[in-house]
Scaffold this motif. Sequence first.
Motif, PDB file in Angstrom:
ATOM      1  N   ASN A  80       0.839  -1.194   0.000  1.00 24.60           N
ATOM      2  CA  ASN A  80       0.000   0.000   0.000  1.00 24.60           C
ATOM      3  C   ASN A  80       0.877   1.249   0.000  1.00 24.60           C
ATOM      4  OD1 ASN A  80      -1.969   1.906   0.312  1.00 24.60           O
ATOM      5  ND2 ASN A  80      -2.575   1.284   2.357  1.00 24.60           N
ATOM      6  N   SER A  81       1.496   1.529  -1.140  1.00 25.65           N
ATOM      7  CA  SER A  81       2.352   2.721  -1.220  1.00 25.65           C
ATOM      8  C   SER A  81       2.273   3.324  -2.617  1.00 25.65           C
ATOM      9  CB  SER A  81       3.802   2.367  -0.897  1.00 25.65           C
ATOM     10  OG  SER A  81       4.365   1.597  -1.938  1.00 25.65           O
ATOM     11  N   ARG A  82       2.771   4.537  -2.731  1.00 21.54           N
ATOM     12  CA  ARG A  82       2.805   5.219  -4.025  1.00 21.54           C
ATOM     13  C   ARG A  82       3.769   4.510  -4.972  1.00 21.54           C
ATOM     14  NH1 ARG A  82       2.260  11.447  -4.288  1.00 21.54           N
ATOM     15  NH2 ARG A  82       1.475  10.870  -2.266  1.00 21.54           N
ATOM     16  N   ARG A  85       2.088   1.522  -6.471  1.00 16.19           N
ATOM     17  CA  ARG A  85       1.128   1.936  -7.501  1.00 16.19           C
ATOM     18  C   ARG A  85       1.849   2.205  -8.813  1.00 16.19           C
ATOM     19  NH1 ARG A  85      -3.192   6.956  -7.147  1.00 16.19           N
ATOM     20  NH2 ARG A  85      -4.129   6.576  -9.167  1.00 16.19           N
ATOM     21  N   THR A  86       2.955   2.911  -8.739  1.00 13.69           N
ATOM     22  CA  THR A  86       3.738   3.219  -9.931  1.00 13.69           C
ATOM     23  C   THR A  86       4.265   1.938 -10.575  1.00 13.69           C
ATOM     24  OG1 THR A  86       4.372   5.331  -8.962  1.00 13.69           O
ATOM     25  CG2 THR A  86       5.713   4.529 -10.799  1.00 13.69           C
ATOM     26  N   TRP A 113      -1.436  -3.244  -4.208  1.00 10.26           N
ATOM     27  CA  TRP A 113      -1.669  -2.930  -5.611  1.00 10.26           C
ATOM     28  C   TRP A 113      -1.434  -4.182  -6.429  1.00 10.26           C
ATOM     29  CZ3 TRP A 113      -3.833   1.087  -7.925  1.00 10.26           C
ATOM     30  CH2 TRP A 113      -4.004   2.247  -7.170  1.00 10.26           C
TER      31      TRP A 113
END
Length: 155
Positions: A80-82, A85-86, A113
């Motif tokens: 659960n991190s940016r 996601r990238t 993700w």
Amino acid sequence: MMKYLLLLIFFLSAAGANAQQTIVESLQTRRAGEGTVTIHQDASIASLIGSRYVTNGAEGNGQKTLKAKGFRVQVYAGNNSRVARTEANVTANKVKEAFPEMPVYTYFQPPRWLCRVGDFKTIEEAHAAMRKLKGSGEFKEVSIVREQINIVIEE
């Protein structure tokens, strides 16, 4: 005997007519001694009740999507991190470039993700796709997952 047969046909036709009502129609039917239910909703929502299909877009391209149980190939699972996601989106773009015929789904399913590929009805189809993805050398940790899939139906 004929009287019983006609009575049976009458009851079956009445039951069939009643079974054709949607839940909204059934709730809004007035009955003696019962309260009244009024439902306010958009007509498009009412038209979807009881439907197994979802139309693709408003342009009326003649395609419908059937939701069914099936399989997908998972090519990425992050946290659960940016950054995750990238990475999921980068992985999705790699799949789209290497295998443009395969649908790619990237989404957040708490707590991670995910990037999953394909809409496979059978596990054999999913295995074949998994072998292709592994064979490309680009995707290392691939696995088959059971999931609701989209089956496009041309009209």
